[in-house]
Design an enzyme around this catalytic site. Structure first.
Site, PDB file in Angstrom:
ATOM      1  N   LYS A 197     -15.104 -53.451 -21.920  1.00 29.98           N
ATOM      2  CA  LYS A 197     -14.596 -52.078 -21.837  1.00 29.98           C
ATOM      3  C   LYS A 197     -15.139 -51.171 -22.944  1.00 29.98           C
ATOM      4  CE  LYS A 197     -12.618 -51.436 -18.832  1.00 29.98           C
ATOM      5  NZ  LYS A 197     -13.255 -51.351 -17.476  1.00 29.98           N
ATOM      6  N   GLY A 228     -18.535 -50.049 -22.836  1.00 30.05           N
ATOM      7  CA  GLY A 228     -19.615 -49.238 -22.278  1.00 30.05           C
ATOM      8  C   GLY A 228     -20.863 -50.082 -22.041  1.00 30.05           C
ATOM      9  N   THR A 229     -20.665 -51.401 -21.895  1.00 30.28           N
ATOM     10  CA  THR A 229     -21.819 -52.298 -21.743  1.00 30.28           C
ATOM     11  C   THR A 229     -22.567 -52.064 -20.436  1.00 30.28           C
ATOM     12  OG1 THR A 229     -20.435 -54.047 -20.793  1.00 30.28           O
ATOM     13  CG2 THR A 229     -20.770 -54.098 -23.178  1.00 30.28           C
ATOM     14  N   ARG A 230     -21.826 -51.806 -19.366  1.00 30.83           N
ATOM     15  CA  ARG A 230     -22.476 -51.571 -18.075  1.00 30.83           C
ATOM     16  C   ARG A 230     -23.353 -50.319 -18.149  1.00 30.83           C
ATOM     17  NH1 ARG A 230     -24.839 -53.796 -14.151  1.00 30.83           N
ATOM     18  NH2 ARG A 230     -23.175 -55.349 -14.118  1.00 30.83           N
ATOM     19  N   SER A 251      -7.783 -49.365 -22.009  1.00 36.88           N
ATOM     20  CA  SER A 251      -8.710 -49.454 -20.885  1.00 36.88           C
ATOM     21  C   SER A 251      -8.705 -50.857 -20.282  1.00 36.88           C
ATOM     22  CB  SER A 251     -10.111 -49.088 -21.369  1.00 36.88           C
ATOM     23  OG  SER A 251     -11.052 -49.256 -20.347  1.00 36.88           O
ATOM     24  N   HIS A 308      -6.416 -43.721 -17.564  1.00 38.58           N
ATOM     25  CA  HIS A 308      -5.645 -44.708 -18.335  1.00 38.58           C
ATOM     26  C   HIS A 308      -4.143 -44.521 -18.137  1.00 38.58           C
ATOM     27  CE1 HIS A 308      -8.993 -45.681 -21.484  1.00 38.58           C
ATOM     28  NE2 HIS A 308      -9.314 -46.001 -20.256  1.00 38.58           N
TER      29      HIS A 308
END
Length: 282
Positions: free
Chosen positions: A39, A41-43, A128, A249
């Site tokens: 959660k 922002g890796t994608r 998140s 959220h």
């Protein structure tokens, strides 16, 4: 059978033999891994970096260094996209960052592996994370109940994964036993939204590739509140992250947020000091 019986022209040296149309290149173990955090922002980092012509990325999370290690390095290699000599292979599995064995295992694969960690304010990260779990399991206890062992005493439950992941300084210690800081690049999850080109510029520098991904690649999608790519690697069409990204959220009691901020503050400060970067979460 069929056309295979006719002699095909000899393939160029770099392309492996075998039937069917083959991408030129070789499957290599990754030279760079996005190791965390969930959660954070890796994608987005993966989708943005794979636009670069010198990067080939695995689209799914292989979970090799945490769940599938017993399958062996050759299995892991077989999952990778084919690359030319000039290209870098990248994979991402955000749970590696909090996996005790992952640093040693990655080091044993290659001590030169470059590591990317996308971090984000640990309080918003936890919310998140909870929001994502809630969308799959609507019956779970409230965020407040899961966050504290004793709320009136302000005792935070560090065994709850959503809380534990955000204790970045603690997890980082395991990595620094194997890798120098110069081999770990930290991306600000917040800046990835406000200045994607700037953050991705630093990622490209870290990977030692030309700054190809710039402002021209992004537009801001107001509905999602996210930057999106003008065109993706594969289709040439605009590419926004999927439905599961940018969820609204859950509303959390401000007092709970304050208690969690107090809890994380010493960990954040230690983290800033260790990596020499202030992420401004205070």
């Amino acid at each position: 059978p069929g056309s295979a019986s006719r002699d095909p022209p000899a393939p160029p040296a770099s392309s492996p033999p075998g039937p069917g149309p083959v991408r030129p290149g070789t499957k290599r173990l990754p030279q760079a891994i996005v190791v965390g955090v969930k959660k954070g922002g890796t994608r987005a980092v993966l989708e943005f970096i794979r636009v670069h012509p010198d990067v080939r990325a695995l689209g799914t999370e292989p979970h090799f260094f945490d769940r599938n290690y017993d399958r062996g390095l050759e299995w892991y290699r077989s999952l990778m996209p084919r690359t030319l000599n000039s290209q870098i292979t990248v994979e991402k599995t955000p749970s590696y960052f909090v996996t005790k064995e992952a640093p040693r295992r990655i080091f044993n694969m290659s001590r030169d592996t470059k590591l990317i960690v996308v971090v984000r304010n640990p309080v918003t990260r936890a919310i998140s994370d909870y929001t994502q779990t809630l969308s799959k399991k609507p019956d779970i206890p409230t965020f407040e109940e899961l966050s504290f062992r004793n709320r009136s005493l302000g005792l935070v439950d560090t065994s709850w994964n959503a809380i534990r992941i955000g204790m970045y300084a603690v997890h980082l210690e395991s990595w620094l036993q194997y890798f120098p800081l110069s081999q770990i690049h930290f991306v600000s999850g917040e800046k990835l939204i406000t200045d994607p080109a700037g953050e991705m510029g630093k990622v490209q520098d870290f990977l030692g590739i030309k700054r190809v991904i710039t402002d021209k690649h992004f537009y801001f999608n107001k509905t999602k509140g996210f930057p999106c790519l003008k065109k993706s690697e594969s289709s040439g069409l605009p590419r926004c992250l999927g439905k599961s990204k940018g969820r609204t959220h859950v509303q959390i009691d401000p007092e709970v947020i304050e208690q969690l901020r107090d809890f994380y503050r010493p960990y954040n400060i230690k983290f800033y000091e260790t990596v020499g970067q202030d992420f401004r979460w205070e």
